[in-house]
Design an enzyme around this catalytic site. Structure first.
Site, PDB file in Angstrom:
ATOM      1  CD  GLU A 126      -2.534   1.212   2.726  1.00 58.71           C
ATOM      2  OE1 GLU A 126      -3.565   1.896   2.807  1.00 58.71           O
ATOM      3  OE2 GLU A 126      -2.085   0.528   3.681  1.00 58.71           O
ATOM      4  CE  LYS A 170      -7.343   1.708   3.597  1.00 58.06           C
ATOM      5  NZ  LYS A 170      -6.128   2.202   4.325  1.00 58.06           N
ATOM      6  CB  CYS A 192      -4.514  -1.443   4.500  1.00 60.02           C
ATOM      7  SG  CYS A 192      -3.529  -1.445   6.027  1.00 60.02           S
TER       8      CYS A 192
END
Length: 264
Positions: A48, A115, A149
């Site tokens: 990431e 995300k 994540c």
């Protein structure tokens, strides 16, 4: 479910490494050598925010769409003859800042996933705009669904409505919460009846937070095929579609999954 028996094996290369704090050019240069060590993989996965580390300085660090990292990924994907993926800080066409995973194909095409779950404990939700759509990418007949994540903590978003073969997580997951990382990843593999690959970073970021790595590849039982530990380097795994098909045929739990719609 699709017939997976005739799909080729999928060769993965996970790059687990340290990141230079907030220096995109230095990180791109560093990854060139690591990419050379990943040659032969179909899919190469970077952490990431691989150009900056996990920074909330989006106003200064955001690149435009079709900016330097887009160009770099196109060049490297063509050079490696592989898909290369990882997330970067992007200023979208609407002016918003996104933690955006880029999926660079060797033919020059770049797809993306933004995300969805922004890590509020670090203030990510104050500096970035959340994504609104799941993504599903195809690679050699395989269905790959990317997540980033903190998305890992939300099983509804990770739940498979798309006949996913591989769930892919790219992260900057701190060492302080490594137990959650190592427990949630097998759960996602088991509940979705699919492979899981997850790439984290190692080292310390510019704020002094340590990262323990623990990049890994898991099968549909949640059993590890690859465990990188805290080492710095390139780690490989091979996924067999026929094995996945055989398991799903013997244990078709997906027939009993609950139907639902996401409300964003």
């Amino acid at each position: 479910m699709r017939d997976l028996n005739n799909l080729p094996d999928l060769e993965l290369a996970l790059i687990q490494t340290t990141l230079v704090w907030q220096d995109a050019a230095a990180n791109r240069e560093r990854f060139i050598g690591l990419l050379d060590d990943a040659r032969g993989a179909d899919l190469i996965v970077l952490p990431e925010m691989f150009t900056t580390a996990f920074s909330m300085n989006s106003a200064e660090l955001a690149e435009p769409e079709e900016g330097p990292t887009y160009a770099w990924l196109r060049e490297q994907a063509a050079r490696m003859e592989a898909v290369i993926t990882g997330s970067v800080i992007i200023e979208a066409a609407d002016g918003s800042h996104r933690n955006r995973l880029l999926w660079a194909r060797p033919n020059g095409e770049i797809l993306h996933y933004d995300k969805r779950h922004l890590f509020r404990m670090a203030g990510e939700h104050k500096h970035y705009t959340a994504g609104e759509q799941q993504a599903l990418f195809e690679l050699n007949g395989w269905h790959v669904r990317p997540l980033i994540c903190y998305d890992l903590r939300f099983p509804v978003w990770s739940r498979d409505p798309h006949d996913t073969d591989l769930l892919l997580y790219t992260a900057n997951w701190p060492a302080a919460r490594r137990n959650a990382w190592n427990r949630l990843l097998p759960a996602r593999a088991i509940e979705n009846l699919c492979y899981v690959a997850a790439v984290n970073r190692v080292g310390e970021d510019g704020k002094g937070y340590p990262y323990s790595g623990d990049s890994q590849v898991l099968n549909y039982h949640g059993d590890p095929l690859l465990e990188a530990g805290d080492a710095d380097g390139v780690f490989r795994a091979s996924l067999r579609a026929a094995d996945l098909a055989k398991f799903r045929s013997k244990f078709p739990a997906y027939h009993d999954g609950d139907a639902f719609e996401l409300s964003l």
